[in-house]
Scaffold this active site. Structure first.
Site, PDB file in Angstrom:
ATOM      1  N   LEU A  42       0.864  -1.176   0.000  1.00  0.00           N
ATOM      2  CA  LEU A  42       0.000   0.000   0.000  1.00  0.00           C
ATOM      3  C   LEU A  42       0.904   1.230   0.000  1.00  0.00           C
ATOM      4  O   LEU A  42       1.865   1.297   0.772  1.00  0.00           O
ATOM      5  CB  LEU A  42      -0.896   0.037   1.239  1.00  0.00           C
ATOM      6  N   ASP A  43       0.593   2.197  -0.843  1.00  0.00           N
ATOM      7  CA  ASP A  43       1.380   3.427  -0.881  1.00  0.00           C
ATOM      8  C   ASP A  43       1.296   4.160   0.454  1.00  0.00           C
ATOM      9  O   ASP A  43       0.313   3.994   1.199  1.00  0.00           O
ATOM     10  CB  ASP A  43       0.872   4.346  -1.995  1.00  0.00           C
TER      11      ASP A  43
END
Length: 306
Positions: A42-43
């Site tokens: 996940l960024d």
């Protein structure tokens, strides 16, 4: 031989501002173990479901990575950023008259064009490797990176709300997306903005599902890492959310651990290719189903069988 270190799956609600790698580091300290990995980045801007494996749970991560996912996101039309999200400053802006011409019908049409099986070019600032180096590292080093398109599946893409603020230079669109592994929601925002001729990027992203692991099972990282560790999802239960389950006896379990092919109960005419094999609620292995119903271990989990 036994192993008292943490073993299982942890569903974490990743906070904003932390990279997935930083979450892994914190979980290592929280549980006092080095063997921790995650199933799908996940960024830093994104929040929500991040599935981690601890101990032998890391062996399950490869089976989790490829499952479908669900996201809640906000797409901002009217500008774009180098990263296609709010982690960088806007560098391109729509003409006021172009943004003013965007209406509900045109947004709905642009969203509809991204549903189904599509060929998507990932965001250049991504973890995809190009000649052995991460794409984002090449971009940050000043290189121009052009990634090849890849086929992905957007099985659902629904508009929740549209907030028009063209006089302020943007239109915000809240959406919910079900998609295959490898789909870049940032790229969906970019491409919708491009289709409408007004640019686009993400301002919010929350992952609410990874396969059958949903947000209601997620735990928050504690402020103090000396807090009691959260209970892990046991290996057998976690494997059962990913694969069909076959129960075997102790003798069969031992044979599987020794690399032998064992027979299983009738798997039916539509026998799966891969199953989770359990013995008395303990995950023994992930096994390949051979012709005739035989099982051959692909990944062994039990360590107390010799």
């Amino acid at each position: 031989m036994s192993d008292s270190s943490p073993q299982g799956i942890l569903v974490c609600d990743k906070p904003q501002g932390l990279s997935s790698h930083a979450v892994v580091s914190r979980v290592r300290r929280w549980y006092g173990t080095k063997k921790v990995g995650h199933a799908g980045t996940l960024d830093p801007m994104a929040t929500g479901v991040l599935v981690l494996g601890l101990g032998r749970g890391t062996k399950l991560l490869g089976y989790i990575t490829g499952v479908s996912k669900t996201y809640l996101a906000t797409i901002r039309l009217g500008s774009s950023t180098p990263t296609d999200d709010a982690d960088s400053e806007s560098d391109s802006f729509a003409r006021p008259e172009a943004l003013a011409a965007v209406d509900t019908a045109s947004i709905e049409a642009a969203v509809a064009a991204q549903r189904g099986t599509i060929d998507q070019v990932p965001s250049a600032v991504s973890a995809i490797k190009v000649d052995g180096r991460r794409s984002y590292a090449r971009v940050r080093a000043g290189e121009d990176v052009e990634l090849k398109s890849r086929r992905v599946e957007v099985s659902a893409f629904e508009i929740i709300d549209i907030r028009f603020a063209a006089d302020e230079g943007h239109i915000d669109v809240d959406v919910e997306i079900d998609c295959s592994s490898g789909t870049y929601v940032r790229a969906l925002a970019r491409d919708i903005g491009t289709d409408l001729g007004v640019f686009g990027h993400l301002t919010a992203l929350r992952r609410i599902r990874v396969g059958d692991f949903e947000l209601d099972r997620a735990v928050s990282l504690p402020d103090a890492l000396d807090a009691p560790p959260a209970e892990l999802i046991c290996l057998a239960e976690a494997a059962g959310t990913l694969l069909p389950v076959v129960a075997v006896g102790a003798a069969q379990a031992k044979a599987l651990m020794q690399g032998k092919i064992v027979s299983a109960a009738d798997l039916g005419a539509q026998a799966p290719d891969t199953v989770a094999v359990v013995c008395e609620d303990t995950l023994v292995s992930v096994a390949e189903v051979r012709s005739g119903g035989g099982l051959k271990s692909l990944t062994a989990f039990a360590i107390d069988l010799a």
